[in-house]
Write an enzyme that holds these catalytic residues in place. Sequence first.
Site, PDB file in Angstrom:
ATOM      1  N   THR A 120       1.019  -1.513   0.022  1.00 55.76           N
ATOM      2  CA  THR A 120       0.218  -0.059  -0.340  1.00 55.76           C
ATOM      3  C   THR A 120       0.510   1.353   0.059  1.00 55.76           C
ATOM      4  O   THR A 120       2.099   1.626   0.683  1.00 55.76           O
ATOM      5  CB  THR A 120      -1.166  -0.475   1.582  1.00 55.76           C
ATOM      6  OG1 THR A 120      -1.540  -0.769   1.123  1.00 55.76           O
ATOM      7  CG2 THR A 120      -1.631   1.636   1.358  1.00 55.76           C
ATOM      8  N   ARG A 132     -14.374  -6.578   0.157  1.00 54.54           N
ATOM      9  CA  ARG A 132     -13.969  -6.155   0.740  1.00 54.54           C
ATOM     10  C   ARG A 132     -13.661  -4.634   1.156  1.00 54.54           C
ATOM     11  O   ARG A 132     -12.398  -4.487   0.228  1.00 54.54           O
ATOM     12  CB  ARG A 132     -12.675  -7.341   1.177  1.00 54.54           C
ATOM     13  CG  ARG A 132     -12.147  -6.973   2.711  1.00 54.54           C
ATOM     14  CD  ARG A 132     -10.153  -6.111   3.012  1.00 54.54           C
ATOM     15  NE  ARG A 132      -9.431  -6.150   3.576  1.00 54.54           N
ATOM     16  CZ  ARG A 132      -8.768  -5.189   3.704  1.00 54.54           C
ATOM     17  NH1 ARG A 132      -8.354  -4.893   2.410  1.00 54.54           N
ATOM     18  NH2 ARG A 132      -7.840  -5.147   4.701  1.00 54.54           N
ATOM     19  N   GLY A 153     -10.267  -1.945   3.540  1.00 53.68           N
ATOM     20  CA  GLY A 153      -9.791  -2.150   4.236  1.00 53.68           C
ATOM     21  C   GLY A 153      -9.789  -0.503   4.857  1.00 53.68           C
ATOM     22  O   GLY A 153     -10.634   0.020   4.439  1.00 53.68           O
ATOM     23  N   THR A 162      -0.639   1.860   7.037  1.00 50.41           N
ATOM     24  CA  THR A 162      -0.582  -0.272   6.127  1.00 50.41           C
ATOM     25  C   THR A 162      -0.322  -1.085   6.796  1.00 50.41           C
ATOM     26  O   THR A 162       0.204  -0.455   7.890  1.00 50.41           O
ATOM     27  CB  THR A 162       0.837   0.943   5.094  1.00 50.41           C
ATOM     28  OG1 THR A 162       0.946  -0.687   4.087  1.00 50.41           O
ATOM     29  CG2 THR A 162       2.279   0.896   5.444  1.00 50.41           C
ATOM     30  N   GLY A 163      -0.708  -1.805   6.624  1.00 44.50           N
ATOM     31  CA  GLY A 163      -0.122  -3.157   7.010  1.00 44.50           C
ATOM     32  C   GLY A 163      -1.803  -4.122   7.727  1.00 44.50           C
ATOM     33  O   GLY A 163      -2.156  -3.400   5.883  1.00 44.50           O
ATOM     34  N   HIS A 164      -1.817  -4.327   8.197  1.00 45.65           N
ATOM     35  CA  HIS A 164      -3.652  -5.234   8.480  1.00 45.65           C
ATOM     36  C   HIS A 164      -4.494  -4.404   8.507  1.00 45.65           C
ATOM     37  O   HIS A 164      -5.512  -4.254   9.714  1.00 45.65           O
ATOM     38  CB  HIS A 164      -2.883  -6.297   9.627  1.00 45.65           C
ATOM     39  CG  HIS A 164      -4.344  -7.173   9.175  1.00 45.65           C
ATOM     40  ND1 HIS A 164      -4.744  -7.400  11.281  1.00 45.65           N
ATOM     41  CD2 HIS A 164      -5.168  -7.932   8.689  1.00 45.65           C
ATOM     42  CE1 HIS A 164      -6.141  -8.342  10.834  1.00 45.65           C
ATOM     43  NE2 HIS A 164      -5.492  -9.006   9.587  1.00 45.65           N
ATOM     44  N   GLY A 165      -5.231  -4.451   7.443  1.00 44.96           N
ATOM     45  CA  GLY A 165      -6.608  -3.455   7.623  1.00 44.96           C
ATOM     46  C   GLY A 165      -7.839  -3.562   8.736  1.00 44.96           C
ATOM     47  O   GLY A 165      -7.910  -2.363   9.325  1.00 44.96           O
TER      48      GLY A 165
HETATM   49  N1  ASP Z   1      -4.415  -1.430   5.098  1.00 43.48           N
HETATM   50  C1  ASP Z   1      -4.328  -2.597   3.250  1.00 43.48           C
HETATM   51  C2  ASP Z   1      -4.923  -2.765   3.693  1.00 43.48           C
HETATM   52  O1  ASP Z   1      -5.619  -3.617   4.802  1.00 43.48           O
HETATM   53  C3  ASP Z   1      -2.641  -3.221   2.984  1.00 43.48           C
HETATM   54  C4  ASP Z   1      -1.362  -2.302   3.349  1.00 43.48           C
HETATM   55  O2  ASP Z   1      -1.271  -2.064   4.061  1.00 43.48           O
HETATM   56  O3  ASP Z   1      -0.628  -3.100   2.417  1.00 43.48           O
HETATM   57  O4  ASP Z   1      -6.156  -2.917   2.669  1.00 43.48           O
END
Ligand code: ASP
Length: 301
Positions: A169, A197, A199, A220-223
């Site tokens: 992301t 889905r 995020g 960024t990371g686990h949405g």
């Molecule tokens: N945060 C993003 C999501 O969960 C993914 C990511 O940051 O890489 O959609």
Amino acid sequence: MKPTLIVHGGAWRIAEETHADHIAGTRAAAQAGWHVLCHGGSALDAVEIAVSAMEDDPVFDAGVGSVLNRAGDIEVDAMIMDGRTLALGAVAAVRGIKNPVRLARVIMQDTDHCVLVAEGARRFAEEKGIRLCAAAELTVPREIERFRKLQEVPDYHLSDEFTPDPMDTVGAVAIDQAGNIAAATSTGGVHFKLPGRVGDSPLVGSGAYADNLTGGASATGHGESIMRVLLSKTATDALGRGMGAQAAAEWAIRHMHERVNGYGGLILVDHRGNTGFAYNTPHMAVAWVDARGEIHAQIKG
Ligand code: ASP
């Protein structure tokens, strides 16, 4: 006011062989945004241009290069926010758009709404003359291969912990000469997600936030973890309580980990123009402008 800018190209495990591409891509994005700011342009233009540059770069999971969902389609999310007025525009689960951050900006400026999703967002883009494209134009061989592999995994589900696969992301936060702050985030989401889905990235206060009174953030990371703790708003609120930019970024990531066992990364700019970033994943791709106006791009980890 001295302008500044920080961008990210995702936080997860970033494969060694792609480090150079991530560094080049985040550097080019920071350069594009910095060029705008140096010529007296707005923070909003700077973050839009920086994020668009990474959407155009197939290395990242945004625009071209986005991950495929379980149906083999690309559905993207993006958001942009103006810290001067708290205006925002966002799109979610929209198909066939190369630069969703541009569409988000047009929604912010030309409608009475903040968020458009799916088919409605597409139709609006068409009305506004924003070019739609076929999924094939956004799809890169790397993601087709990943999709095929994931199809073979019985009962695949994305765990709360980071997986070996990167999800890159992108985001940017800037402050301009007038002291206005803006933030933007764009993503293809997480690989093999269920169709529909959404995020954290297009959710205000989760994937991004900007308020001239405190600062701006992009996550960024686990949405599903980021949205539970409103990571970007949590971090800018910490700035508002007087925490420094670096300390606030670190605190917000720690808070997400403690509360929901979440993993991710965050970039921040405070209202005085200090930048900070933090992550609890193996890597994070970041580029920022230092006090002398020099751009640094690195894979942290
Ligand atoms: N945060 C993003 C999501 O969960 C993914 C990511 O940051 O890489 O959609």
